[in-house]
Design a protein around this motif. Structure first.
Motif, PDB file in Angstrom:
ATOM      1  N   VAL A 280     -67.235   3.702  10.073  1.00 15.40           N
ATOM      2  CA  VAL A 280     -67.813   4.546  11.114  1.00 15.40           C
ATOM      3  C   VAL A 280     -67.232   4.065  12.439  1.00 15.40           C
ATOM      4  N   GLU A 281     -66.699   5.011  13.222  1.00 16.95           N
ATOM      5  CA  GLU A 281     -66.145   4.669  14.530  1.00 16.95           C
ATOM      6  C   GLU A 281     -66.972   5.338  15.611  1.00 16.95           C
ATOM      7  N   SER A 282     -67.242   4.560  16.652  1.00 14.13           N
ATOM      8  CA  SER A 282     -67.990   5.091  17.787  1.00 14.13           C
ATOM      9  C   SER A 282     -67.171   4.879  19.048  1.00 14.13           C
ATOM     10  N   VAL A 283     -67.720   5.307  20.164  1.00 14.61           N
ATOM     11  CA  VAL A 283     -67.037   5.092  21.432  1.00 14.61           C
ATOM     12  C   VAL A 283     -66.982   3.607  21.777  1.00 14.61           C
ATOM     13  N   LYS A 284     -67.860   2.804  21.161  1.00  8.22           N
ATOM     14  CA  LYS A 284     -67.923   1.372  21.456  1.00  8.22           C
ATOM     15  C   LYS A 284     -67.194   0.501  20.448  1.00  8.22           C
ATOM     16  N   ALA A 285     -67.201   0.894  19.155  1.00  7.69           N
ATOM     17  CA  ALA A 285     -66.687  -0.008  18.118  1.00  7.69           C
ATOM     18  C   ALA A 285     -66.406   0.746  16.830  1.00  7.69           C
ATOM     19  N   ALA A 286     -65.695   0.072  15.947  1.00 11.10           N
ATOM     20  CA  ALA A 286     -65.506   0.571  14.582  1.00 11.10           C
ATOM     21  C   ALA A 286     -66.187  -0.420  13.659  1.00 11.10           C
ATOM     22  N   SER A 287     -66.812   0.091  12.619  1.00 11.81           N
ATOM     23  CA  SER A 287     -67.548  -0.769  11.710  1.00 11.81           C
ATOM     24  C   SER A 287     -67.330  -0.307  10.276  1.00 11.81           C
ATOM     25  N   ASP A 288     -67.023  -1.257   9.391  1.00 12.45           N
ATOM     26  CA  ASP A 288     -66.929  -0.925   7.978  1.00 12.45           C
ATOM     27  C   ASP A 288     -68.311  -0.615   7.432  1.00 12.45           C
ATOM     28  N   VAL A 289     -68.346   0.224   6.410  1.00 12.07           N
ATOM     29  CA  VAL A 289     -69.581   0.532   5.696  1.00 12.07           C
ATOM     30  C   VAL A 289     -69.436  -0.074   4.307  1.00 12.07           C
ATOM     31  N   TYR A 290     -70.437  -0.824   3.883  1.00  5.86           N
ATOM     32  CA  TYR A 290     -70.398  -1.526   2.606  1.00  5.86           C
ATOM     33  C   TYR A 290     -71.328  -0.861   1.602  1.00  5.86           C
ATOM     34  N   SER A 291     -70.875  -0.784   0.372  1.00  7.11           N
ATOM     35  CA  SER A 291     -71.699  -0.160  -0.660  1.00  7.11           C
ATOM     36  C   SER A 291     -72.842  -1.088  -1.042  1.00  7.11           C
ATOM     37  N   PRO A 292     -74.083  -0.625  -0.916  1.00  3.63           N
ATOM     38  CA  PRO A 292     -75.223  -1.466  -1.287  1.00  3.63           C
ATOM     39  C   PRO A 292     -75.409  -1.567  -2.797  1.00  3.63           C
ATOM     40  N   LEU A 293     -74.681  -0.723  -3.555  1.00  4.95           N
ATOM     41  CA  LEU A 293     -74.823  -0.671  -5.014  1.00  4.95           C
ATOM     42  C   LEU A 293     -73.470  -0.427  -5.668  1.00  4.95           C
ATOM     43  N   SER A 294     -73.348  -0.814  -6.920  1.00  2.18           N
ATOM     44  CA  SER A 294     -72.160  -0.508  -7.713  1.00  2.18           C
ATOM     45  C   SER A 294     -72.325   0.856  -8.360  1.00  2.18           C
ATOM     46  N   GLY A 295     -71.223   1.571  -8.516  1.00  2.00           N
ATOM     47  CA  GLY A 295     -71.279   2.860  -9.191  1.00  2.00           C
ATOM     48  C   GLY A 295     -70.109   3.739  -8.822  1.00  2.00           C
ATOM     49  N   GLU A 296     -70.211   5.017  -9.190  1.00  2.00           N
ATOM     50  CA  GLU A 296     -69.151   5.984  -8.937  1.00  2.00           C
ATOM     51  C   GLU A 296     -69.607   7.000  -7.894  1.00  2.00           C
ATOM     52  N   VAL A 297     -68.737   7.267  -6.926  1.00  2.00           N
ATOM     53  CA  VAL A 297     -69.033   8.253  -5.894  1.00  2.00           C
ATOM     54  C   VAL A 297     -69.001   9.642  -6.537  1.00  2.00           C
ATOM     55  N   THR A 298     -70.112  10.362  -6.444  1.00  2.00           N
ATOM     56  CA  THR A 298     -70.194  11.703  -7.026  1.00  2.00           C
ATOM     57  C   THR A 298     -70.132  12.803  -5.979  1.00  2.00           C
ATOM     58  N   GLU A 299     -70.421  12.452  -4.720  1.00  3.88           N
ATOM     59  CA  GLU A 299     -70.433  13.456  -3.653  1.00  3.88           C
ATOM     60  C   GLU A 299     -70.333  12.729  -2.317  1.00  3.88           C
ATOM     61  N   VAL A 300     -69.686  13.364  -1.346  1.00  8.05           N
ATOM     62  CA  VAL A 300     -69.666  12.832   0.018  1.00  8.05           C
ATOM     63  C   VAL A 300     -70.174  13.922   0.959  1.00  8.05           C
ATOM     64  N   ASN A 301     -70.656  13.509   2.109  1.00  8.29           N
ATOM     65  CA  ASN A 301     -71.216  14.435   3.097  1.00  8.29           C
ATOM     66  C   ASN A 301     -70.078  14.995   3.956  1.00  8.29           C
ATOM     67  N   GLU A 302     -69.482  16.087   3.484  1.00  6.18           N
ATOM     68  CA  GLU A 302     -68.345  16.705   4.173  1.00  6.18           C
ATOM     69  C   GLU A 302     -68.701  17.157   5.592  1.00  6.18           C
ATOM     70  N   LYS A 303     -69.988  17.416   5.854  1.00  6.58           N
ATOM     71  CA  LYS A 303     -70.406  17.850   7.194  1.00  6.58           C
ATOM     72  C   LYS A 303     -70.026  16.813   8.256  1.00  6.58           C
ATOM     73  N   LEU A 304     -69.927  15.547   7.844  1.00  7.88           N
ATOM     74  CA  LEU A 304     -69.610  14.494   8.808  1.00  7.88           C
ATOM     75  C   LEU A 304     -68.174  14.585   9.319  1.00  7.88           C
ATOM     76  N   ASN A 305     -67.287  15.245   8.569  1.00  7.38           N
ATOM     77  CA  ASN A 305     -65.914  15.429   9.047  1.00  7.38           C
ATOM     78  C   ASN A 305     -65.884  16.292  10.301  1.00  7.38           C
ATOM     79  N   GLU A 306     -66.747  17.286  10.353  1.00  6.01           N
ATOM     80  CA  GLU A 306     -66.814  18.197  11.499  1.00  6.01           C
ATOM     81  C   GLU A 306     -67.837  17.745  12.544  1.00  6.01           C
ATOM     82  N   GLU A 307     -68.871  17.055  12.090  1.00  5.50           N
ATOM     83  CA  GLU A 307     -69.981  16.699  12.972  1.00  5.50           C
ATOM     84  C   GLU A 307     -70.426  15.250  12.735  1.00  5.50           C
ATOM     85  N   PRO A 308     -69.557  14.279  13.101  1.00  6.44           N
ATOM     86  CA  PRO A 308     -69.921  12.868  12.874  1.00  6.44           C
ATOM     87  C   PRO A 308     -71.178  12.441  13.619  1.00  6.44           C
ATOM     88  N   SER A 309     -71.546  13.183  14.663  1.00  6.98           N
ATOM     89  CA  SER A 309     -72.741  12.835  15.447  1.00  6.98           C
ATOM     90  C   SER A 309     -74.030  13.019  14.650  1.00  6.98           C
TER      91      SER A 309
END
Length: 123
Positions: free
Chosen positions: A55-84
């Protein structure tokens, strides 16, 4: 099920064997205005505590860590257009990914809301 929280400031909401994951409201407050989100790839295998995006902001960039093991089944595509959405609804509409859990027992290592609030106060 109520939300569970990691020490890396991610939240988890479990429905069946699927966990919805995002960054906490506390984390987005620390970052400031989010301008870009790097999402994991659908089908990617994640290990607990491994980087799953950023996640990148006007102040910093930060990695996001997976809190669990598993397989990604879906991502929130809305964040590509509206990260806010992460700023306006971090623990709901601003979710990052859905993960089919491979080790449900990993949930036991996460905190409840009261535990997470105390962790944030102490760190």
């Amino acid at each position: 099920m109520s939300l569970k929280y990691s020490k890396e400031h991610e939240w988890v909401k479990v429905e069946g064997d699927t966990a919805t994951v995002g960054i906490t409201d506390h984390a987005q407050e620390q970052l400031g205005d989010v301008v870009y989100v790097e999402l994991p790839t659908v089908g990617a295998a994640l290990e607990q505590h491994a980087t799953m995006g950023a996640v990148e902001s006007v102040k910093a960039a930060s990695d996001v860590y997976s809190p669990l093991s598993g397989e990604v089944t879906e991502v929130n595509e809305k964040l590509n257009e509206e990260p806010s959405l992460i700023n306006s609804s971090a623990e709901d509409e601003g979710w990052l990914a859905k993960i089919k859990m491979s080790a449900v027992s990993e949930l036991d290592g996460l905190m409840d809301k009261a535990g997470y609030d105390k962790f944030c106060e102490e760190s």
